[in-house]
Write a protein that holds these residues in place. Structure first.
Motif, PDB file in Angstrom:
ATOM      1  N   ASN A 289      93.456  51.365  61.263  1.00 39.97           N
ATOM      2  CA  ASN A 289      93.280  50.472  62.847  1.00 39.97           C
ATOM      3  C   ASN A 289      94.649  49.895  62.970  1.00 39.97           C
ATOM      4  O   ASN A 289      94.920  49.987  64.213  1.00 39.97           O
ATOM      5  N   ILE A 290      95.389  49.325  62.320  1.00 45.58           N
ATOM      6  CA  ILE A 290      96.461  48.499  62.469  1.00 45.58           C
ATOM      7  C   ILE A 290      97.824  49.566  62.867  1.00 45.58           C
ATOM      8  O   ILE A 290      98.359  49.225  63.660  1.00 45.58           O
ATOM      9  N   ILE A 291      97.916  50.768  62.205  1.00 41.56           N
ATOM     10  CA  ILE A 291      98.636  51.736  62.608  1.00 41.56           C
ATOM     11  C   ILE A 291      98.485  52.169  63.909  1.00 41.56           C
ATOM     12  O   ILE A 291      99.262  52.516  64.669  1.00 41.56           O
ATOM     13  N   ILE A 292      97.176  52.349  64.303  1.00 41.72           N
ATOM     14  CA  ILE A 292      96.679  52.973  65.489  1.00 41.72           C
ATOM     15  C   ILE A 292      97.137  51.965  66.588  1.00 41.72           C
ATOM     16  O   ILE A 292      97.583  52.272  67.554  1.00 41.72           O
TER      17      ILE A 292
ATOM     18  N   PHE B 218      99.202  49.488  66.536  1.00 34.40           N
ATOM     19  CA  PHE B 218     100.705  49.588  66.628  1.00 34.40           C
ATOM     20  C   PHE B 218     101.399  50.977  67.473  1.00 34.40           C
ATOM     21  O   PHE B 218     102.034  50.796  68.405  1.00 34.40           O
ATOM     22  N   SER B 219     100.699  52.066  66.930  1.00 36.86           N
ATOM     23  CA  SER B 219     101.167  53.297  67.786  1.00 36.86           C
ATOM     24  C   SER B 219     100.902  53.185  69.167  1.00 36.86           C
ATOM     25  O   SER B 219     101.495  53.890  70.128  1.00 36.86           O
ATOM     26  N   GLN B 220      99.502  52.667  69.649  1.00 39.50           N
ATOM     27  CA  GLN B 220      99.223  52.487  70.861  1.00 39.50           C
ATOM     28  C   GLN B 220     100.197  51.546  71.930  1.00 39.50           C
ATOM     29  O   GLN B 220     100.644  51.903  72.770  1.00 39.50           O
ATOM     30  N   VAL B 221     100.704  50.490  71.119  1.00 43.79           N
ATOM     31  CA  VAL B 221     101.603  49.582  71.569  1.00 43.79           C
ATOM     32  C   VAL B 221     103.047  50.368  71.843  1.00 43.79           C
ATOM     33  O   VAL B 221     103.717  50.224  73.040  1.00 43.79           O
ATOM     34  N   LEU B 222     103.594  51.140  70.962  1.00 48.02           N
ATOM     35  CA  LEU B 222     104.689  51.988  71.132  1.00 48.02           C
ATOM     36  C   LEU B 222     104.599  52.887  72.209  1.00 48.02           C
ATOM     37  O   LEU B 222     105.593  53.329  72.902  1.00 48.02           O
ATOM     38  N   ARG B 223     103.293  53.603  72.352  1.00 49.80           N
ATOM     39  CA  ARG B 223     103.275  54.479  73.480  1.00 49.80           C
ATOM     40  C   ARG B 223     103.362  54.067  74.737  1.00 49.80           C
ATOM     41  O   ARG B 223     103.821  54.709  75.628  1.00 49.80           O
TER      42      ARG B 223
ATOM     43  N   VAL C 279     110.902  46.009  64.991  1.00 49.37           N
ATOM     44  CA  VAL C 279     111.147  45.866  63.596  1.00 49.37           C
ATOM     45  C   VAL C 279     109.834  45.551  63.024  1.00 49.37           C
ATOM     46  O   VAL C 279     109.414  46.274  61.950  1.00 49.37           O
ATOM     47  N   THR C 280     109.339  44.466  63.332  1.00 49.12           N
ATOM     48  CA  THR C 280     108.285  43.977  62.551  1.00 49.12           C
ATOM     49  C   THR C 280     106.927  45.161  62.707  1.00 49.12           C
ATOM     50  O   THR C 280     106.085  45.466  61.809  1.00 49.12           O
ATOM     51  N   ILE C 281     106.819  45.696  64.025  1.00 47.67           N
ATOM     52  CA  ILE C 281     105.843  46.678  64.260  1.00 47.67           C
ATOM     53  C   ILE C 281     106.029  47.872  63.274  1.00 47.67           C
ATOM     54  O   ILE C 281     105.056  48.250  62.430  1.00 47.67           O
ATOM     55  N   LEU C 282     107.372  48.532  63.185  1.00 50.20           N
ATOM     56  CA  LEU C 282     107.656  49.404  62.557  1.00 50.20           C
ATOM     57  C   LEU C 282     107.221  49.151  60.911  1.00 50.20           C
ATOM     58  O   LEU C 282     106.662  49.918  60.178  1.00 50.20           O
ATOM     59  N   ASN C 283     107.677  48.018  60.594  1.00 46.82           N
ATOM     60  CA  ASN C 283     107.543  47.628  59.194  1.00 46.82           C
ATOM     61  C   ASN C 283     106.001  47.424  58.712  1.00 46.82           C
ATOM     62  O   ASN C 283     105.633  47.748  57.732  1.00 46.82           O
ATOM     63  N   GLY C 284     105.285  47.030  59.799  1.00 45.03           N
ATOM     64  CA  GLY C 284     103.949  46.857  59.556  1.00 45.03           C
ATOM     65  C   GLY C 284     102.895  48.188  59.470  1.00 45.03           C
ATOM     66  O   GLY C 284     102.385  48.281  58.462  1.00 45.03           O
TER      67      GLY C 284
END
Length: 639
Positions: A436-439, A441-446, A458-463
């Motif tokens: 769920n965390i990955i999903i 973060f991916s939605q934030v990046l999208r 960087v924090t998002i990618l590290n997470g």
């Protein structure tokens, strides 16, 4: 010459009259006592036989359910492997492996949509089957055999979920025909886009399944039947009825009302027992549904089978009683004049036994006259009856013992099911959280990563990377557990410097509470000391020991100690000041997939993997129960 008629002779003969009275009295006593015993024991035999038949049905359903569960688990695991390694050569390997690891499977087919692998043409279906001790793999599909038009392919594709296909005759194998009915568990291969790529089909021979089911029937002439969802016979002693007839075939609503009611009850998924007449004999029918498939099973128990042995024994007892009574009459008539008193005493003993005191001992007589013979005959009869009663009590005790054993086994099965459910829920939770965390973060990046500050990006990618590693770690542990469970030996291919390995492992540990917990390394060995081990196993084992200590220690100290046990073995000891482990749980912590707290992190296999790795390297892994300040684990490996 004056000839007396029989009635007059009896009236004038005291011995005859008393003998007749004794005979009548004895007959009444034996009729009442044996009749009472006959009714009671007959009911007991009937209830016991029906209870045993019900238990046989429950055990049979459980045995079939276990077989079907094995098929489902193995096929679902293969589905994941095929979708992960989607290549024609990998498909051949997985098809053969499924048959190799499951000796009860008749065959396995992994089939794909037309032109899925363009280099293979329109048809690509790998079918592996077991022939004697060899496994044969071939590619199916041709204009004569369009596998993607078969029900076993179309049903899971249309329903888009795994299911059991009703038994059918799979007549096509190359150019030969075989008449062996099979049932298949089919799983659709779904792509990431949600499209069906193909179908995995695991086949069970219904004839083999029938032999497995009918191997343990309650009597010689009892038998088992299995009905499909429409009432079709899938298992039946008359193989001509299989597939082509149902339980309602050639039934008359007036004559066969009980049979029709039985069929409807089985199709509704009910369970129970019915008494009806089949094939001109009274039968008891015990029925129950198989939960995975919707099919129903029934055991047919003829009523005459229940009392076959009992009736034969009863006739023998009647013959013995008849002979005894006849002998009693003859002897009484001859000795009545000079043996009235002994006969009265013997009659009193007989009445006492007839009242139910079968253990009442009748002493043997040393006399050789008819009175002594009569007394000894009653003694033999008493011993026989007492023996029969004792045998009945013994059989009852054995049945109660078997019932207790079945209750214990059922409890173990229930505990195993609860453990499986808890593990699946825990695994789902462990994977869902990082996913769920990955999903997220991916939605934030999208939504647009250009507007996100670089530090936050960087924090998002590290997470995302950390949570991806967490999911990978879970899968790695599961694969490692499967590998170690099926492996008997792994070569030690790397030499490790003990102190250096410990320091590097400590450097990887990130304390959950860095302000309240300290790490410490203690060594009693020189830096030059090395140890042979499995290359990627020993570092992971040490890190897992430290991770466990870190997880359950909120404050205090975590110590990694390296010291020699003796000249041939070395200790790696991890000691913490955490919550510790209760004495009652000292053994349970090494049970695979068992967690003392299902709300804690992990899958419950970390300690099991360490112990298994230690065993493969010739060492041991134990909990030091003498340590009370927290928990202390000792890994011992040979130098």
């Amino acid at each position: 010459m004056n000839i007396m008629n029989p009635i007059t002779k009896i009236r004038h003969s005291l011995s005859t009259r008393i003998g007749l009275l004794v005979m009548i009295f004895a007959v009444l006593i034996f009729v009442v006592s044996i009749g009472f015993l006959y009714v009671k024991t007959r009911n007991y035999v009937r209830e016991d036989a029906l209870r045993r038949a019900s238990q046989v049905l429950n055990n049979t359903v459980l045995r079939v359910s276990v077989i079907l569960n094995e098929v489902e688990i193995a096929t679902n695991n293969t589905d994941w492997l095929v979708r992960t390694h989607l290549h024609p050569d990998s498909v051949v390997v997985y098809s053969r492996r499924l048959i190799e690891m499951n000796p009860n499977f008749k065959g396995c087919s992994i089939s794909f949509e037309p032109y899925f692998f363009k280099e293979k043409g329109e048809y690509f279906s790998v079918y592996s089957s077991r022939e004697n001790d060899a496994i044969r793999t071939e590619q199916e599909g041709s204009d004569e055999y369009r596998y993607y038009d078969m029900e076993w392919y179309l049903i899971p594709k249309q329903e888009n979920k795994p299911c059991w296909v009703d038994p059918f005759y799979d007549d096509y194998i190359e150019d030969n025909f075989q008449r062996d009915m099979i049932t298949s568990y089919v799983v659709p291969l779904i792509s990431k886009e949600g499209q069906c790529m193909g179908v995995i089909s695991a086949d069970l021979s219904l004839s083999w399944l029938s032999r497995t089911i009918t191997s343990q029937m309650p009597s010689a002439h009892s038998y088992c039947i299995m009905l499909g969802r429409e009432g079709t016979y899938y298992i039946h002693p008359d193989t001509k009825k299989l597939v082509v007839q149902t339980i309602f075939t050639d039934t008359d609503p007036d004559r066969d009302a009980d049979l029709i009611e039985l069929g409807n009850s089985m199709l509704r998924g009910e369970e129970g027992m019915k008494q009806l007449r089949l094939n001109d004999e009274n039968c008891f029918v015990f029925y129950r549904q198989l939960p995975q498939t919707g099919w129903s099973m029934a055991i047919i128990y003829p009523e005459n089978e229940i009392f076959h042995g009992y009736n034969r024994l009863f006739y023998i007892v009647l013959a013995i009683i008849f002979v005894g009574l006849l002998l009693l009459f003859i002897l009484c008539r001859k000795i009545i004049n000079n043996a009235i008193m002994p006969v009265n005493q013997l009659a009193n003993l007989a009445r006492h036994i007839a009242a139910g005191n079968f253990d009442e001992h009748i002493p043997r007589s040393d006399r050789i006259d008819p009175v002594g013979q009569l007394q000894n005959t009653f003694s033999v009869m008493q011993e026989s009856i007492s023996g029969y009663v004792n045998d009945i009590y013994h059989v009852k005790a054995e049945i109660e013992e078997h019932n207790n054993e079945l209750v214990r086994v059922n409890k173990q099965v229930q505990e195993a099911l609860e453990k499986k459910t808890a593990f699946m829920q825990d695994l789902t939770h462990q994977v869902r959280t990082p996913l769920n965390i990955i999903i997220g973060f991916s939605q934030v990046l999208r939504m647009g990563h250009q507007s996100i500050p670089e530090e936050e990006l960087v924090t998002i990618l590290n997470g995302m990377q950390v949570n991806s590693q967490n999911i990978k770690g879970i899968i790695d542990k599961l694969l490692t557990a499967s590998f170690l469970e099926s492996t008997t030996s792994v070569p030690k291919d790397t030499w490790f410097a003990c102190n250096d390995l410990c320091r590097k492992t400590l450097a990887k540990i990130k304390l959950k509470c860095p302000d309240t917990v300290k790490l410490k390394f203690v060594t009693c060995v020189p830096d030059s000391l090395t140890i042979p081990a499995i290359s990627d196993a020993l570092p992971k084992m040490l890190q897992q020991m430290l991770d466990n200590a870190n997880q359950f220690t909120q404050e205090g100290l975590i110590t990694l100690e390296c010291r020699l046990k003796d000249e041939r073995n070395i200790h790696f000891i991890v000691t913490d000041t955490g919550i510790g482990i209760a004495k009652k749980n000292a053994r349970r912590i090494f049970i695979p997939f068992l967690k003392l707290d299902y709300y804690s992190e992990g899958l419950g296999i970390g300690l099991t993997l360490i112990r298994r790795g230690a065993e493969l390297m010739g060492g041991t892994f134990i909990l030091d129960s003498s340590y009370k300040g927290g928990a202390r684990f000792i890994l011992t490996l040979p130098l």
